[in-house]
Design a protein around this motif. Structure first.
Motif, PDB file in Angstrom:
ATOM      1  N   ARG A  22       0.744  -1.123   0.177  1.00 46.04           N
ATOM      2  CA  ARG A  22       0.125  -0.077  -0.096  1.00 46.04           C
ATOM      3  C   ARG A  22       0.916   1.183   0.096  1.00 46.04           C
ATOM      4  NH1 ARG A  22      -5.139   0.503   0.618  1.00 46.04           N
ATOM      5  NH2 ARG A  22      -5.443  -1.385   1.868  1.00 46.04           N
ATOM      6  N   ARG A  23       0.707   2.054  -1.191  1.00 43.97           N
ATOM      7  CA  ARG A  23       1.375   3.241  -1.191  1.00 43.97           C
ATOM      8  C   ARG A  23       1.205   4.263  -0.140  1.00 43.97           C
ATOM      9  NH1 ARG A  23       4.272   5.985  -2.811  1.00 43.97           N
ATOM     10  NH2 ARG A  23       3.968   7.061  -4.597  1.00 43.97           N
ATOM     11  N   SER A  24       2.275   5.061   0.281  1.00 48.66           N
ATOM     12  CA  SER A  24       1.993   6.225   1.095  1.00 48.66           C
ATOM     13  C   SER A  24       1.496   7.343   0.137  1.00 48.66           C
ATOM     14  CB  SER A  24       3.409   6.692   1.822  1.00 48.66           C
ATOM     15  OG  SER A  24       4.021   5.539   2.120  1.00 48.66           O
ATOM     16  N   TYR A  30       8.540   8.010  -6.394  1.00 47.10           N
ATOM     17  CA  TYR A  30       8.222   6.714  -6.634  1.00 47.10           C
ATOM     18  C   TYR A  30       7.905   6.299  -8.004  1.00 47.10           C
ATOM     19  CZ  TYR A  30       5.307   2.752  -6.873  1.00 47.10           C
ATOM     20  OH  TYR A  30       4.912   1.309  -7.278  1.00 47.10           O
ATOM     21  N   GLU A  31       7.291   7.158  -8.851  1.00 50.67           N
ATOM     22  CA  GLU A  31       7.052   6.469 -10.055  1.00 50.67           C
ATOM     23  C   GLU A  31       8.405   6.324 -10.798  1.00 50.67           C
ATOM     24  OE1 GLU A  31       4.363   5.344 -11.723  1.00 50.67           O
ATOM     25  OE2 GLU A  31       2.757   6.146 -10.256  1.00 50.67           O
ATOM     26  N   GLN A  32       9.122   7.523 -10.838  1.00 48.09           N
ATOM     27  CA  GLN A  32      10.451   7.194 -11.718  1.00 48.09           C
ATOM     28  C   GLN A  32      11.179   6.230 -11.121  1.00 48.09           C
ATOM     29  OE1 GLN A  32      12.575  10.933 -11.278  1.00 48.09           O
ATOM     30  NE2 GLN A  32      14.198  10.236 -12.622  1.00 48.09           N
ATOM     31  N   MET A  33      11.288   5.879  -9.888  1.00 45.45           N
ATOM     32  CA  MET A  33      12.038   4.747  -9.380  1.00 45.45           C
ATOM     33  C   MET A  33      11.278   3.569  -9.988  1.00 45.45           C
ATOM     34  SD  MET A  33      14.689   3.278  -7.940  1.00 45.45           S
ATOM     35  CE  MET A  33      15.411   4.252  -6.404  1.00 45.45           C
ATOM     36  N   ALA A  34       9.962   3.401  -9.696  1.00 42.72           N
ATOM     37  CA  ALA A  34       9.317   2.238 -10.249  1.00 42.72           C
ATOM     38  C   ALA A  34       9.524   1.740 -11.876  1.00 42.72           C
ATOM     39  CB  ALA A  34       7.759   2.215  -9.769  1.00 42.72           C
ATOM     40  N   ARG A  82      18.641  -2.228  -3.939  1.00 46.05           N
ATOM     41  CA  ARG A  82      18.943  -1.956  -2.443  1.00 46.05           C
ATOM     42  C   ARG A  82      18.352  -0.766  -2.260  1.00 46.05           C
ATOM     43  NH1 ARG A  82      21.187  -6.327   0.715  1.00 46.05           N
ATOM     44  NH2 ARG A  82      21.343  -4.908   2.194  1.00 46.05           N
ATOM     45  N   ILE A  83      18.824   0.351  -2.800  1.00 43.00           N
ATOM     46  CA  ILE A  83      18.434   1.801  -2.710  1.00 43.00           C
ATOM     47  C   ILE A  83      17.070   1.705  -2.619  1.00 43.00           C
ATOM     48  CG2 ILE A  83      18.550   4.016  -3.346  1.00 43.00           C
ATOM     49  CD1 ILE A  83      21.602   3.193  -4.216  1.00 43.00           C
ATOM     50  N   ALA A  84      16.309   1.133  -4.005  1.00 42.10           N
ATOM     51  CA  ALA A  84      14.994   1.435  -4.057  1.00 42.10           C
ATOM     52  C   ALA A  84      14.123   0.564  -2.934  1.00 42.10           C
ATOM     53  CB  ALA A  84      14.487   0.629  -5.250  1.00 42.10           C
ATOM     54  N   LYS A  89      10.726   1.147   1.755  1.00 45.38           N
ATOM     55  CA  LYS A  89      10.506   0.837   3.169  1.00 45.38           C
ATOM     56  C   LYS A  89      10.351   2.097   3.938  1.00 45.38           C
ATOM     57  CE  LYS A  89      12.203  -2.418   6.593  1.00 45.38           C
ATOM     58  NZ  LYS A  89      13.355  -3.412   6.988  1.00 45.38           N
ATOM     59  N   ALA A  90      11.129   3.204   3.888  1.00 46.83           N
ATOM     60  CA  ALA A  90      11.391   4.424   4.687  1.00 46.83           C
ATOM     61  C   ALA A  90      10.164   5.285   4.289  1.00 46.83           C
ATOM     62  CB  ALA A  90      12.560   4.963   4.471  1.00 46.83           C
ATOM     63  N   ARG A  91       9.887   5.501   2.675  1.00 48.27           N
ATOM     64  CA  ARG A  91       9.274   6.445   2.332  1.00 48.27           C
ATOM     65  C   ARG A  91       7.962   6.001   1.463  1.00 48.27           C
ATOM     66  NH1 ARG A  91      12.674  10.413  -1.076  1.00 48.27           N
ATOM     67  NH2 ARG A  91      13.874  10.083   0.732  1.00 48.27           N
TER      68      ARG A  91
END
Lengths: 111, 111
Positions: A22-24, A30-34, A82-84, A89-91
Motif C-alpha cells: 500500500r503506497r504512502s 516513486y513513479e520514476q524509481m518504479a 537495494r536503494i529502492a 521501506k522508509a518512504r
C-alpha cells in the motif's frame, strides 16, 4: 511497476516473488524509481517476467517470476535495487508483504 | 474479488493460486459473482486469505492462499465455483493465467 500485461513464461517449475503493497501519500520520487526498477529487473539474469496492478486506493500487487531462488537472491542484493528497497521501506510504502515461492503448475486461457 | 487489503497469513509454508486476468467489456453479472466467490472462498476448509486488485484498464491480479494443495483442489471442484469458472472462461475474461505454487518464505513491513 506499471506492467499491466501478462508475463509470457516457460513451463513450470519456476520461482515467484509476490509483492503486495500500500503506497504512502504523494509521489516522492516513486513513479520514476518504479519505472527504473521494471527496466532493471527485466535485465537481470534469470528474470522470466512480471505482472503488476495498482488500484486507485493505493493497494497494489506485483508478481515477478524467476528461473531460480538464486536469481531472486541476486536481484534482492542488486545495489540499485537495494536503494529502492530502502527508500520503499522508509518512504513509499506504508505496508508491504513479500511472499516467495515455487510455481509448480500453470494453465490459462489466451485470446 | 475486491479484497483490497492484506491477507493475514500464518508462517510459511502454504500454497498459493495466482490468478491474473483481463476482463471482457461489460459487467455481464461479473461483479455479483465476484462478490459471491469472495464470500464462498473464505468459507472453504484450508482457505488462509486472499488479496486482489484490478486496474482501470481491466487487468487484475488475485492471489489466494491455502493450507494445502488438497484445499486448492477442493475449491477448484466446488460446484458453485465451477459454474463461476465456466462463466468466467466463456464470458468475463478475455485472457487469464493461473499459477499454483508453494510459498516458502515471507516477510514484510506493517504499519
Amino acid at each position: 511497476m506499471s506492467v499491466s500485461a501478462f508475463a509470457r513464461l516457460p513451463a513450470p517449475p519456476y520461482y515467484t516473488v509476490i509483492f503486495s503493497s500500500r503506497r504512502s501519500a504523494g509521489d516522492q520520487g516513486y513513479e520514476q524509481m518504479a519505472e527504473r526498477m521494471v527496466v532493471l529487473a527485466a535485465d537481470q539474469p534469470g528474470f522470466l517476467g512480471a505482472e503488476s496492478v495498482r488500484g486507485a486506493d493505493g493497494f497494489g500487487i506485483t508478481v515477478s517470476y524467476w528461473i531460480s531462488e538464486a536469481a531472486i537472491a541476486a536481484w534482492r542484493s542488486h545495489a540499485e535495487h537495494r536503494i529502492a528497497q530502502e527508500t520503499g521501506k522508509a518512504r513509499w510504502y506504508e505496508h508491504y508483504e513479500i511472499r516467495i515461492g515455487r510455481v509448480e503448475r500453470a494453465y490459462g486461457k489466451s485470446p
